[in-house]
Design an enzyme around this catalytic site. Structure first.
Site, PDB file in Angstrom:
ATOM      1  N   CYS A  91      34.937 -14.561   4.284  1.00 55.62           N
ATOM      2  CA  CYS A  91      33.646 -13.883   4.438  1.00 55.62           C
ATOM      3  C   CYS A  91      33.218 -13.875   5.914  1.00 55.62           C
ATOM      4  O   CYS A  91      33.803 -13.138   6.698  1.00 55.62           O
ATOM      5  CB  CYS A  91      32.600 -14.511   3.527  1.00 55.62           C
ATOM      6  SG  CYS A  91      31.203 -13.406   3.199  1.00 55.62           S
ATOM      7  N   HIS A 175      35.359 -14.174  -1.991  1.00 50.81           N
ATOM      8  CA  HIS A 175      35.321 -15.633  -2.163  1.00 50.81           C
ATOM      9  C   HIS A 175      36.253 -16.113  -3.270  1.00 50.81           C
ATOM     10  O   HIS A 175      35.838 -16.308  -4.414  1.00 50.81           O
ATOM     11  CB  HIS A 175      33.888 -16.079  -2.452  1.00 50.81           C
ATOM     12  CG  HIS A 175      32.970 -15.895  -1.297  1.00 50.81           C
ATOM     13  ND1 HIS A 175      32.836 -16.826  -0.283  1.00 50.81           N
ATOM     14  CD2 HIS A 175      32.141 -14.866  -0.976  1.00 50.81           C
ATOM     15  CE1 HIS A 175      31.954 -16.385   0.602  1.00 50.81           C
ATOM     16  NE2 HIS A 175      31.527 -15.197   0.217  1.00 50.81           N
ATOM     17  N   GLU A 177      37.654 -19.039  -3.038  1.00 56.59           N
ATOM     18  CA  GLU A 177      37.566 -20.504  -2.976  1.00 56.59           C
ATOM     19  C   GLU A 177      36.600 -21.098  -3.999  1.00 56.59           C
ATOM     20  O   GLU A 177      36.611 -22.303  -4.264  1.00 56.59           O
ATOM     21  CB  GLU A 177      37.148 -20.954  -1.568  1.00 56.59           C
ATOM     22  CG  GLU A 177      35.667 -20.863  -1.237  1.00 56.59           C
ATOM     23  CD  GLU A 177      35.163 -19.469  -0.908  1.00 56.59           C
ATOM     24  OE1 GLU A 177      33.982 -19.349  -0.534  1.00 56.59           O
ATOM     25  OE2 GLU A 177      35.932 -18.490  -1.030  1.00 56.59           O
TER      26      GLU A 177
END
Length: 254
Positions: A91, A175, A177
């Site tokens: 990001c 994202h 993660e």
């Protein structure tokens, strides 16, 4: 000193999540720092860094006046790519790497927040296992162009550059993660909830979408982050070998 992966975090809730799990699986040492507001940050020796991870955050990638540490992060990303040291940006981190390599940063037409599809543009070993399209978690306003000579890996309807590879760097605008527990931390953060509601989303919808998408996202994240961890381990082994070769040898007694 043992080579380590440097993780740069910008706010407490935007944590490395699944990235750390993959580093730990390979026994890699890592250090998490927040240098975003430091003009002259105290960073580990560049020669002892086996890889760099730059996480997300609400600030703009070029907001050097309010967050002077971002300039140091851009410089670090550029230096790492120059010597083929593995770099991963998520990001804001994706935008920091891209702008450090000469891409333009600008405001998107509208915030892209919540789950939505990205389309694979090009094949790469980081992105080899999933079909042409997959739903991922988005949470951004700004977007970047593609750095010169970079390989575009994925895009969405709203964002032309969702993922790219530039030498040893991988940028992800989305994202991967985020785990279920990390998502709950995001939803406990007032600024994140404010963004979500402003974009027309809700906590309950986001949780439902996460549950629906996660079975496909888990193996995708594992492939991407384990690939990055392997690159960091290989780089660390190279550093350790170079250090060994520099060390003075004991004299041979005949």
């Amino acid at each position: 000193m043992t080579p380590q992966v440097l993780v740069l975090q910008h706010v407490p809730w935007e944590k490395p999540g699944r990235i750390l799990t993959n580093l730990e699986d390979l026994g890699l040492d890592y250090q998490i720092l927040n240098i975003v507001d430091e003009k002259k940050p105290d960073l580990p020796s560049f020669d002892e860094v086996a890889g760099v991870v730059i996480m997300g955050g609400p600030m703009g990638a070029a907001d050097y006046d309010r967050h002077p540490g971002l300039k140091a992060e851009a410089k670090l990303a550029r230096a790492a790519v120059a010597v083929n040291k593995p770099v991963l940006g998520v990001c804001l981190g994706h935008q920091i790497i891209a702008t450090a390599l000469g891409a333009k940063l600008h405001r998107g037409e509208a915030p892209e927040i919540g789950f939505g599809p990205i389309k694979r543009v090009d094949q790469h070993d980081y992105f080899s296992m999933w079909d042409k399209q997959i739903d991922v978690l988005h949470w951004h306003n700004d977007v970047v162009g593609l750095p010169e000579s970079a390989q575009l890996l994925a895009r969405s309807n709203a964002t032309k550059v969702q993922a790219f590879r530039a030498g040893s760097a991988l940028g992800l605008q989305f994202h991967l993660e985020v785990t279920a527990s990390l998502l709950e931390e995001w939803l406990a953060e007032p600024s994140m909830v404010k963004d979500l509601k402003a974009a027309g989303g809700s906590k309950s919808q986001l949780r439902e979408d996460f549950e629906r998408c996660n079975p496909l996202l888990e193996p995708f994240a594992e492939q991407v982050f384990s690939g990055f961890a392997v690159r960091c381990r290989n780089y660390a082994q190279g550093l350790a070998k170079a250090e060994e070769e520099k060390a003075p040898k004991d004299p041979v007694i005949s």
